[in-house]
Design a protein around this motif. Structure first.
Motif, PDB file in Angstrom:
ATOM      1  N   GLU A  80      34.868  40.448  34.053  1.00 38.56           N
ATOM      2  CA  GLU A  80      34.670  39.620  35.237  1.00 38.56           C
ATOM      3  C   GLU A  80      34.971  38.158  34.912  1.00 38.56           C
ATOM      4  O   GLU A  80      34.820  37.717  33.774  1.00 38.56           O
ATOM      5  CB  GLU A  80      33.226  39.717  35.751  1.00 38.56           C
ATOM      6  CG  GLU A  80      32.842  41.072  36.307  1.00 38.56           C
ATOM      7  CD  GLU A  80      31.429  41.069  36.865  1.00 38.56           C
ATOM      8  OE1 GLU A  80      30.745  40.025  36.726  1.00 38.56           O
ATOM      9  OE2 GLU A  80      31.016  42.090  37.423  1.00 38.56           O
ATOM     10  N   THR A  81      35.387  37.433  35.923  1.00 37.86           N
ATOM     11  CA  THR A  81      35.534  35.990  35.767  1.00 37.86           C
ATOM     12  C   THR A  81      34.145  35.364  35.730  1.00 37.86           C
ATOM     13  O   THR A  81      33.137  36.006  36.021  1.00 37.86           O
ATOM     14  CB  THR A  81      36.327  35.391  36.932  1.00 37.86           C
ATOM     15  OG1 THR A  81      35.557  35.519  38.145  1.00 37.86           O
ATOM     16  CG2 THR A  81      37.653  36.121  37.120  1.00 37.86           C
ATOM     17  N   TYR A  82      34.092  34.089  35.384  1.00 33.72           N
ATOM     18  CA  TYR A  82      32.809  33.403  35.340  1.00 33.72           C
ATOM     19  C   TYR A  82      32.228  33.178  36.737  1.00 33.72           C
ATOM     20  O   TYR A  82      31.096  32.698  36.865  1.00 33.72           O
ATOM     21  CB  TYR A  82      32.956  32.068  34.613  1.00 33.72           C
ATOM     22  CG  TYR A  82      33.201  32.215  33.130  1.00 33.72           C
ATOM     23  CD1 TYR A  82      32.666  33.287  32.423  1.00 33.72           C
ATOM     24  CD2 TYR A  82      33.970  31.293  32.432  1.00 33.72           C
ATOM     25  CE1 TYR A  82      32.884  33.435  31.070  1.00 33.72           C
ATOM     26  CE2 TYR A  82      34.191  31.426  31.067  1.00 33.72           C
ATOM     27  CZ  TYR A  82      33.653  32.503  30.389  1.00 33.72           C
ATOM     28  OH  TYR A  82      33.860  32.649  29.038  1.00 33.72           O
ATOM     29  N   ASN A  83      33.004  33.514  37.757  1.00 31.33           N
ATOM     30  CA  ASN A  83      32.504  33.443  39.130  1.00 31.33           C
ATOM     31  C   ASN A  83      32.044  34.803  39.639  1.00 31.33           C
ATOM     32  O   ASN A  83      31.720  34.951  40.817  1.00 31.33           O
ATOM     33  CB  ASN A  83      33.578  32.888  40.069  1.00 31.33           C
ATOM     34  CG  ASN A  83      33.923  31.452  39.764  1.00 31.33           C
ATOM     35  OD1 ASN A  83      33.040  30.664  39.420  1.00 31.33           O
ATOM     36  ND2 ASN A  83      35.190  31.094  39.870  1.00 31.33           N
ATOM     37  N   GLY A  84      32.052  35.804  38.746  1.00 30.87           N
ATOM     38  CA  GLY A  84      31.567  37.129  39.116  1.00 30.87           C
ATOM     39  C   GLY A  84      32.584  38.006  39.821  1.00 30.87           C
ATOM     40  O   GLY A  84      32.212  39.026  40.406  1.00 30.87           O
ATOM     41  N   ILE A  85      33.865  37.648  39.770  1.00 30.38           N
ATOM     42  CA  ILE A  85      34.919  38.440  40.414  1.00 30.38           C
ATOM     43  C   ILE A  85      35.595  39.308  39.360  1.00 30.38           C
ATOM     44  O   ILE A  85      35.891  38.844  38.262  1.00 30.38           O
ATOM     45  CB  ILE A  85      35.962  37.523  41.084  1.00 30.38           C
ATOM     46  CG1 ILE A  85      35.284  36.594  42.089  1.00 30.38           C
ATOM     47  CG2 ILE A  85      37.044  38.352  41.766  1.00 30.38           C
ATOM     48  CD1 ILE A  85      36.211  35.560  42.675  1.00 30.38           C
ATOM     49  N   LYS A  86      35.828  40.565  39.676  1.00 30.12           N
ATOM     50  CA  LYS A  86      36.475  41.466  38.725  1.00 30.12           C
ATOM     51  C   LYS A  86      37.911  41.017  38.460  1.00 30.12           C
ATOM     52  O   LYS A  86      38.669  40.757  39.389  1.00 30.12           O
ATOM     53  CB  LYS A  86      36.470  42.903  39.260  1.00 30.12           C
ATOM     54  CG  LYS A  86      35.110  43.573  39.198  1.00 30.12           C
ATOM     55  CD  LYS A  86      35.222  45.050  39.541  1.00 30.12           C
ATOM     56  CE  LYS A  86      33.879  45.748  39.352  1.00 30.12           C
ATOM     57  NZ  LYS A  86      33.991  47.204  39.637  1.00 30.12           N
ATOM     58  N   VAL A  87      38.252  40.946  37.178  1.00 28.88           N
ATOM     59  CA  VAL A  87      39.607  40.537  36.797  1.00 28.88           C
ATOM     60  C   VAL A  87      40.630  41.553  37.281  1.00 28.88           C
ATOM     61  O   VAL A  87      41.730  41.184  37.708  1.00 28.88           O
ATOM     62  CB  VAL A  87      39.696  40.360  35.268  1.00 28.88           C
ATOM     63  CG1 VAL A  87      41.128  40.048  34.841  1.00 28.88           C
ATOM     64  CG2 VAL A  87      38.759  39.253  34.805  1.00 28.88           C
ATOM     65  N   SER A  88      40.279  42.825  37.246  1.00 24.06           N
ATOM     66  CA  SER A  88      41.217  43.865  37.687  1.00 24.06           C
ATOM     67  C   SER A  88      41.596  43.682  39.151  1.00 24.06           C
ATOM     68  O   SER A  88      42.754  43.908  39.533  1.00 24.06           O
ATOM     69  CB  SER A  88      40.612  45.254  37.468  1.00 24.06           C
ATOM     70  OG  SER A  88      39.369  45.369  38.144  1.00 24.06           O
ATOM     71  N   ASP A  89      40.637  43.260  39.982  1.00 25.28           N
ATOM     72  CA  ASP A  89      40.948  43.025  41.398  1.00 25.28           C
ATOM     73  C   ASP A  89      41.904  41.844  41.551  1.00 25.28           C
ATOM     74  O   ASP A  89      42.819  41.878  42.396  1.00 25.28           O
ATOM     75  CB  ASP A  89      39.668  42.750  42.179  1.00 25.28           C
ATOM     76  CG  ASP A  89      38.751  43.961  42.241  1.00 25.28           C
ATOM     77  OD1 ASP A  89      39.260  45.092  42.052  1.00 25.28           O
ATOM     78  OD2 ASP A  89      37.535  43.785  42.466  1.00 25.28           O
TER      79      ASP A  89
END
Length: 309
Positions: A80-89
């Motif tokens: 996940e990014t540091y903003n809580g978003i999945k990198v795969s997405d």
């Protein structure tokens, strides 16, 4: 052939591990604190900082962080990014745009570059040869951001032949055409010069003169023998360039506001978001390895003397 492909696939494993570790180490060695700006202008509370570092394994030594990341990566989890978003997405959203842009640029450089190289190689020393040599030298000498800015101003803003930028939503072929021309312009010059040099050299070879003396037409001798042998280094360059275009499109994507992986990597490095950078670069490394394998297999089609047994 099957054994060769399996051997090459097995060789990809240590290359992939080594490349991802180097990128991982360099990203996390960058100065700065990932917590900067997370709590506004004030320092984050100790409880929040401790939870943040625990979630992203920031308290662990670098090798431990890396092995945890690889373990998750083996299960298809890019983190996940540091903003809580999945990198795969994020990658699923951005990579198709960059792949489309890179593919269009490679097609443009292959068609225009090989065509210009063939025409100048056959008529070496003529007016067209000198014109192409001067034009390619000019293109090579100009930085890509200058070419992009001039193309955007004249072809898009002033003359209205292309969209100025890529609008939100799915990037269409028409919107990506001008950025693809800009992105592939430098490579067109290199492909043209490479094709011209190799073709002109092969046309003077004994096997070409022998083929013509035995009754083979010049068109067939040039196309069947000289051109096929001349394309081996060209195919090598184009295969390498495809991966380079995917990772090196940061300037072009910035000029034309393209929501691709180049901009994503640049912003991730600035924010010191290691999971995003490593995830994007991992896919780039895989593309490099697969394209290099395809290029090696194409050698056998261009020159039957090359065997993969």
């Amino acid at each position: 052939m099957g054994t060769y492909i399996v051997r090459r696939l097995l060789q990809m494993i240590p290359v992939l591990i080594g490349a991802t570790f180097l990128i991982f180490a360099m990203v996390f060695a960058l100065p700065g604190d990932p917590l900067d700006g997370k709590c506004g202008e004030r320092a984050c509370p100790p409880a929040y900082a401790a939870a943040f570092e625990e979630k992203y394994n920031l308290n662990d030594p670098l090798p431990v962080q890396y092995f945890k990341y690889v373990g998750n990566l083996a299960h298809g989890d890019f983190g996940e990014t540091y903003n809580g978003i999945k990198v795969s997405d994020q990658l699923k959203e951005r990579y198709p745009v960059t792949v489309k842009l890179g593919t269009m640029a490679v097609v443009i450089e292959a068609i225009l570059g090989i065509l210009a190289g063939v025409l100048t190689g056959i008529r070496k020393g003529g007016f067209l040869d000198n014109l192409v040599l001067i034009a390619t030298l000019v293109v090579i000498s100009i930085p890509i951001f200058v070419i992009g800015g001039l193309a955007q101003y004249f072809l898009a803003v002033k003359w209205g032949l292309f969209p100025v930028t890529v609008t939100s939503g799915e990037a269409t072929f028409y919107q990506l055409l001008l950025p693809a021309i800009v992105l592939g312009s430098l490579s067109v010059a290199y492909v043209a010069r490479l094709t011209r040099t190799n073709l002109a050299e092969n046309l003077r070879s004994d096997y070409v003169r022998t083929a013509i003396s035995k009754g083979l037409t010049k068109r067939r001798a040039y196309g069947l023998h000289a051109l096929r042998n001349s394309l081996i280094p060209v195919v090598t360059f184009i295969g390498f360039d495809f991966g380079a275009l995917l990772g090196g499109a940061i300037v072009t994507e910035s000029i034309f506001n393209i929501p691709g992986v180049g901009n994503y990597i640049f912003r991730s490095i600035k924010s010191r978001d290691g999971a995003s950078v490593v995830g994007a670069v991992t896919v780039l490394v895989l593309v490099y390895l697969v394209v290099n394998l395809i290029v090696d297999l194409l050698y056998g089609l261009l020159d039957p003397r090359i065997s993969h047994d």
